[in-house]
Design a protein around this motif. Structure first.
Motif, PDB file in Angstrom:
ATOM      1  N   HIS A 108     -14.848 -17.937  10.196  1.00  0.00           N
ATOM      2  CA  HIS A 108     -15.843 -18.776   9.552  1.00  0.00           C
ATOM      3  C   HIS A 108     -16.534 -18.425   8.376  1.00  0.00           C
ATOM      4  CE1 HIS A 108     -18.634 -22.426  10.305  1.00  0.00           C
ATOM      5  NE2 HIS A 108     -19.761 -21.341   9.628  1.00  0.00           N
ATOM      6  N   SER A 109     -16.683 -17.117   8.050  1.00  0.00           N
ATOM      7  CA  SER A 109     -17.230 -16.718   6.951  1.00  0.00           C
ATOM      8  C   SER A 109     -16.186 -16.714   5.583  1.00  0.00           C
ATOM      9  CB  SER A 109     -17.857 -15.340   7.129  1.00  0.00           C
ATOM     10  OG  SER A 109     -17.199 -14.514   7.631  1.00  0.00           O
ATOM     11  N   GLY A 110     -14.834 -16.623   5.907  1.00  0.00           N
ATOM     12  CA  GLY A 110     -14.173 -16.520   4.611  1.00  0.00           C
ATOM     13  C   GLY A 110     -12.610 -16.177   5.259  1.00  0.00           C
ATOM     14  N   MET A 111     -11.745 -16.106   4.085  1.00  0.00           N
ATOM     15  CA  MET A 111     -10.484 -15.886   4.266  1.00  0.00           C
ATOM     16  C   MET A 111      -9.759 -15.004   3.140  1.00  0.00           C
ATOM     17  SD  MET A 111      -7.225 -18.450   5.021  1.00  0.00           S
ATOM     18  CE  MET A 111      -7.921 -18.871   6.514  1.00  0.00           C
ATOM     19  N   GLY A 112      -9.388 -13.767   3.383  1.00  0.00           N
ATOM     20  CA  GLY A 112      -8.906 -13.172   1.849  1.00  0.00           C
ATOM     21  C   GLY A 112      -9.960 -12.276   1.470  1.00  0.00           C
ATOM     22  N   ALA A 113      -9.580 -11.575   0.408  1.00  0.00           N
ATOM     23  CA  ALA A 113     -10.479 -10.607  -0.137  1.00  0.00           C
ATOM     24  C   ALA A 113     -10.448 -10.518  -1.794  1.00  0.00           C
ATOM     25  CB  ALA A 113     -10.267  -9.177   0.155  1.00  0.00           C
ATOM     26  N   ALA A 114     -11.690 -10.054  -2.134  1.00  0.00           N
ATOM     27  CA  ALA A 114     -11.637 -10.267  -3.597  1.00  0.00           C
ATOM     28  C   ALA A 114     -12.113  -8.695  -4.078  1.00  0.00           C
ATOM     29  CB  ALA A 114     -12.756 -11.195  -4.297  1.00  0.00           C
ATOM     30  N   HIS A 115     -12.191  -8.535  -5.408  1.00  0.00           N
ATOM     31  CA  HIS A 115     -12.676  -7.355  -6.042  1.00  0.00           C
ATOM     32  C   HIS A 115     -11.628  -6.265  -6.095  1.00  0.00           C
ATOM     33  CE1 HIS A 115     -17.256  -8.209  -5.134  1.00  0.00           C
ATOM     34  NE2 HIS A 115     -16.592  -9.221  -5.882  1.00  0.00           N
ATOM     35  N   GLY A 116     -11.510  -5.612  -7.361  1.00  0.00           N
ATOM     36  CA  GLY A 116     -10.655  -4.525  -7.634  1.00  0.00           C
ATOM     37  C   GLY A 116      -9.221  -4.677  -7.419  1.00  0.00           C
ATOM     38  N   HIS A 117      -8.603  -3.707  -6.595  1.00  0.00           N
ATOM     39  CA  HIS A 117      -7.248  -3.878  -6.209  1.00  0.00           C
ATOM     40  C   HIS A 117      -6.958  -5.060  -5.198  1.00  0.00           C
ATOM     41  CE1 HIS A 117      -3.237  -1.806  -4.513  1.00  0.00           C
ATOM     42  NE2 HIS A 117      -3.007  -2.818  -5.330  1.00  0.00           N
ATOM     43  N   TYR A 118      -8.133  -5.429  -4.505  1.00  0.00           N
ATOM     44  CA  TYR A 118      -7.854  -6.520  -3.421  1.00  0.00           C
ATOM     45  C   TYR A 118      -7.936  -7.754  -4.397  1.00  0.00           C
ATOM     46  CZ  TYR A 118      -8.954  -2.406  -0.249  1.00  0.00           C
ATOM     47  OH  TYR A 118      -8.700  -1.404   0.332  1.00  0.00           O
ATOM     48  N   HIS A 122      -7.262   0.673 -13.829  1.00  0.00           N
ATOM     49  CA  HIS A 122      -6.298   0.954 -12.847  1.00  0.00           C
ATOM     50  C   HIS A 122      -5.363  -0.014 -12.833  1.00  0.00           C
ATOM     51  CE1 HIS A 122      -8.857   3.814 -10.634  1.00  0.00           C
ATOM     52  NE2 HIS A 122     -10.014   2.977 -11.107  1.00  0.00           N
ATOM     53  N   LEU A 123      -5.163  -0.880 -13.935  1.00  0.00           N
ATOM     54  CA  LEU A 123      -4.255  -1.852 -13.577  1.00  0.00           C
ATOM     55  C   LEU A 123      -2.817  -1.398 -13.806  1.00  0.00           C
ATOM     56  CD1 LEU A 123      -3.550  -5.040 -13.806  1.00  0.00           C
ATOM     57  CD2 LEU A 123      -3.857  -5.162 -15.991  1.00  0.00           C
ATOM     58  N   LYS A 124      -2.331  -0.367 -14.554  1.00  0.00           N
ATOM     59  CA  LYS A 124      -1.041  -0.024 -14.640  1.00  0.00           C
ATOM     60  C   LYS A 124      -0.791   0.447 -13.442  1.00  0.00           C
ATOM     61  CE  LYS A 124       1.872   3.377 -17.270  1.00  0.00           C
ATOM     62  NZ  LYS A 124       1.750   4.442 -18.294  1.00  0.00           N
ATOM     63  N   GLY A 125      -1.400   1.219 -12.672  1.00  0.00           N
ATOM     64  CA  GLY A 125      -1.003   1.664 -11.306  1.00  0.00           C
ATOM     65  C   GLY A 125      -0.851   0.295 -10.243  1.00  0.00           C
ATOM     66  N   TRP A 126      -1.593  -0.701 -10.512  1.00  0.00           N
ATOM     67  CA  TRP A 126      -1.484  -1.883  -9.417  1.00  0.00           C
ATOM     68  C   TRP A 126      -0.263  -2.440  -9.638  1.00  0.00           C
ATOM     69  CZ3 TRP A 126      -7.118  -3.833 -10.491  1.00  0.00           C
ATOM     70  CH2 TRP A 126      -8.100  -3.208 -10.046  1.00  0.00           C
ATOM     71  N   MET A 127       0.161  -2.450 -11.131  1.00  0.00           N
ATOM     72  CA  MET A 127       1.346  -3.266 -11.335  1.00  0.00           C
ATOM     73  C   MET A 127       2.493  -2.538 -11.239  1.00  0.00           C
ATOM     74  SD  MET A 127       0.293  -4.972 -15.075  1.00  0.00           S
ATOM     75  CE  MET A 127       1.753  -5.665 -15.350  1.00  0.00           C
ATOM     76  N   ARG A 128       2.562  -1.335 -10.877  1.00  0.00           N
ATOM     77  CA  ARG A 128       3.762  -0.436 -10.685  1.00  0.00           C
ATOM     78  C   ARG A 128       4.459  -0.813  -9.379  1.00  0.00           C
ATOM     79  NH1 ARG A 128       1.687   4.541 -11.041  1.00  0.00           N
ATOM     80  NH2 ARG A 128       1.694   4.383 -13.360  1.00  0.00           N
ATOM     81  N   GLU A 129       5.950  -1.148  -9.473  1.00  0.00           N
ATOM     82  CA  GLU A 129       6.539  -1.083  -8.240  1.00  0.00           C
ATOM     83  C   GLU A 129       6.301  -0.087  -7.263  1.00  0.00           C
ATOM     84  OE1 GLU A 129      10.555  -1.636  -8.646  1.00  0.00           O
ATOM     85  OE2 GLU A 129      10.476  -3.711  -9.430  1.00  0.00           O
ATOM     86  N   ARG A 130       6.305  -0.253  -5.970  1.00  0.00           N
ATOM     87  CA  ARG A 130       5.888   0.846  -4.928  1.00  0.00           C
ATOM     88  C   ARG A 130       7.349   0.941  -4.339  1.00  0.00           C
ATOM     89  NH1 ARG A 130       1.988  -2.704  -3.694  1.00  0.00           N
ATOM     90  NH2 ARG A 130       2.458  -3.017  -1.603  1.00  0.00           N
ATOM     91  N   ARG A 131       7.688   2.171  -4.096  1.00  0.00           N
ATOM     92  CA  ARG A 131       8.915   2.483  -3.221  1.00  0.00           C
ATOM     93  C   ARG A 131       8.322   2.637  -1.834  1.00  0.00           C
ATOM     94  NH1 ARG A 131      13.305   2.807  -5.476  1.00  0.00           N
ATOM     95  NH2 ARG A 131      13.830   3.218  -7.842  1.00  0.00           N
ATOM     96  N   VAL A 132       9.414   2.112  -0.977  1.00  0.00           N
ATOM     97  CA  VAL A 132       8.996   2.284   0.372  1.00  0.00           C
ATOM     98  C   VAL A 132      10.150   3.077   1.238  1.00  0.00           C
ATOM     99  CG1 VAL A 132       8.805   0.867   2.558  1.00  0.00           C
ATOM    100  CG2 VAL A 132       7.816  -0.076   0.497  1.00  0.00           C
ATOM    101  N   ALA A 133       9.816   4.042   1.970  1.00  0.00           N
ATOM    102  CA  ALA A 133      10.631   4.772   2.727  1.00  0.00           C
ATOM    103  C   ALA A 133      11.694   4.005   3.655  1.00  0.00           C
ATOM    104  CB  ALA A 133      10.175   6.062   3.548  1.00  0.00           C
ATOM    105  N   PRO A 134      12.716   4.203   3.753  1.00  0.00           N
ATOM    106  CA  PRO A 134      13.729   3.727   4.682  1.00  0.00           C
ATOM    107  C   PRO A 134      13.356   3.950   5.968  1.00  0.00           C
ATOM    108  CG  PRO A 134      14.780   5.217   3.854  1.00  0.00           C
ATOM    109  CD  PRO A 134      13.708   5.442   3.071  1.00  0.00           C
ATOM    110  N   THR A 135      13.635   2.787   6.943  1.00  0.00           N
ATOM    111  CA  THR A 135      13.684   3.093   8.611  1.00  0.00           C
ATOM    112  C   THR A 135      15.078   3.480   9.094  1.00  0.00           C
ATOM    113  OG1 THR A 135      14.230   0.941   9.215  1.00  0.00           O
ATOM    114  CG2 THR A 135      11.852   1.651   8.774  1.00  0.00           C
ATOM    115  N   LEU A 136      15.213   4.101  10.270  1.00  0.00           N
ATOM    116  CA  LEU A 136      16.546   4.245  10.760  1.00  0.00           C
ATOM    117  C   LEU A 136      17.556   3.017  10.610  1.00  0.00           C
ATOM    118  CD1 LEU A 136      15.854   6.182  13.933  1.00  0.00           C
ATOM    119  CD2 LEU A 136      16.777   7.143  11.985  1.00  0.00           C
TER     120      LEU A 136
END
Length: 457
Positions: A405-415, A72-86
């Motif tokens: 108390h049990s942590g901060m942030g996430a691991a694995h895969g895309h996360y 999945h790395l190619k997709g994760w590295m790709r720039e993501r376009r974001v739609a404009p707001t008003l």
């Protein structure tokens, strides 16, 4: 001197694109596969971990992480376009994931191979260089990790620094761009304080007392199999192991009997002789567990199964009649002692869970989906397992991590990739009308601002 040399060797690299990252991960996989026998032998020396358990819980998760990431790395590295707001009409927006820089990975002793190299996979996938600090409490595994990394990567990409607490303290004094720490909440606070001095970002994978609830509609045989596996694999030294089990009184006897049968089937009448049962990592932790058990018994608890101990061996143990005055009710057990706590109404259980720091995992067993959904809706935890334990860690598409108390942030895969990335927003002007609102604020501009407020606010 060696520490300073390794720190200076690892640095910010130039182009480290898709193919370079894939190549680094492929080389890591090849080295792990080539050194599998050495990994198994090291973990057996460090705390008697059975070979199937090493493959299942140490080697396979890393190989799966590599495979999923490369796919999945190619997709994760790709720039993501974001739609404009008003308000941003006339612009184009995109998000570019970029490496954070030089990362520090501090691994624990309980799954010393898996929890050192799985974060490294994410760090490399995101394009970073890294320093890996394995646990000194598992020296044989630490040495194998160092050899694998030295055989796989150039020194300016990944380095290993071995040593004890003083080495960790010196590493934490350095200005890393990101720190990924797996360990106890108490040490996590120290890591976070050290990171704050350099304003480094952190991912903290911590722990806590993960509760398990066996509901009145539970399949007790299934519950017993999953809970026994989650609790007694690695001799209970698992951050997401069931710490204690709330059992509805209507199924208490049947569940307890099923749990005993499951333990006997897995480890036999004498688990000391079982080839499928690990040991406590060292005498210090064996003593800590023995003291927890002794304190509970002294204050009225009853060992209803197991309890035998010798050296670093502690049998799978069931304990009942727990009260809040006992240390075992307050401290994370992190060993093969399982308190069974009967209850009448789930409201009492939920209140008890919510009184305590948020756990890393919560498990619910019941055939009625509404029972689990009610518990999930009324509690907070890092992750949840319904009619299973620990398996959510192995799902590469799920975020793994704690809360407060049990942590901060996430691991694995895309996360994990995102944890080691800076998501840079880029906004490009094309034909925006916003300059019409620039000063000087004439009457005409003020009217336009009032119109914009009505339209956008």
């Amino acid at each position: 001197m060696v520490l300073r040399q390794k720190q200076s060797a690892v640095g910010r690299r130039g182009a480290f694109g898709l193919e370079e990252r894939r190549s680094a991960l492929a080389h890591l996989r090849q080295t792990i596969e080539r050194r599998e026998r050495d990994i198994v032998a090291a973990l057996m020396r460090d705390f008697g971990k059975p070979e199937p358990e090493v493959i299942l819980t140490e080697i396979l998760p890393v190989l799966q992480e590599i495979r999923h990431t490369m796919r999945h790395l190619k997709g994760w590295m790709r720039e993501r376009r974001v739609a404009p707001t008003l308000s941003t009409l006339g612009t184009s927006a995109r998000i570019r994931p970029e490496p954070r820089g030089v990362c520090l990975i501090i691994a624990p002793w309980n799954y010393p191979f898996n929890l050192a190299l799985s974060p490294l996979v994410s760090a490399l996938a995101a394009g970073n260089s890294a320093v890996v600090k394995p646990s000194e409490m598992t020296p044989a595994t630490s040495r194998v990790i160092a050899e694998i990394i030295e055989q796989t990567f150039p020194a300016d990409l990944v380095a290993v620094v071995e040593g004890g607490r003083e080495v960790s303290q010196r590493l934490l004094e350095q200005p890393f761009d990101h720190i990924f720490f797996t360990g106890s909440p108490e040490v996590g606070k120290v890591v976070m304080a050290a990171a704050a001095k350099h304003l480094a970002s952190v991912t903290l994978e911590l722990g806590g007392k993960s509760p398990t609830i066996v509901g009145p509609g539970a399949d007790v045989e299934k519950a017993a199999r999953w809970i026994a596996f989650g609790k007694f694999v690695n001799a209970g030294q698992t951050c997401i192991a069931p710490d204690h089990v709330f059992v509805h009184k209507s199924v208490e006897a049947a569940f307890t009997a099923a749990l005993r049968r499951t333990i006997l089937r897995a480890y036999g009448d004498n688990p000391r002789e079982s080839r499928d049962y690990a040991r406590i990592v060292n005498a210090h932790h064996a003593g800590r567990l023995g003291a927890l058990l002794a304190d509970a018994v002294e204050k009225g608890a009853r060992v209803s199964f197991g309890g035998e101990a010798e050296g670093t061996f502690l049998a799978p143990t069931l304990i009942e009649a727990i009260t809040p005055q006992m240390r075992i009710d307050e401290e994370e057990i992190f060993g093969p002692i399982l308190p069974l706590i009967p209850y009448d109404g789930v409201d009492t259980v939920i209140a008890r869970i919510n009184e305590r720091p948020k756990p890393l995992a919560l498990y619910v067993f019941d055939r009625e989906p509404g029972f689990a959904q009610d518990v999930i809706a009324r509690t907070s935890s890092g992750g949840v397992g319904v009619n299973l334990t620990t398996l959510h860690y192995s799902h590469p598409a799920l975020p793994f991590g704690g809360v407060n108390h049990s942590g901060m942030g996430a691991a694995h895969g895309h996360y994990g990739f995102r944890a080691f990335s800076h998501e840079k927003p880029i906004l490009t002007e094309r034909w925006s009308a916003v300059p019409l609102l620039f000063p000087p604020y004439t009457q005409r501009v003020k009217r336009l601002i009032r119109m914009a407020r009505r339209l956008l606010g």
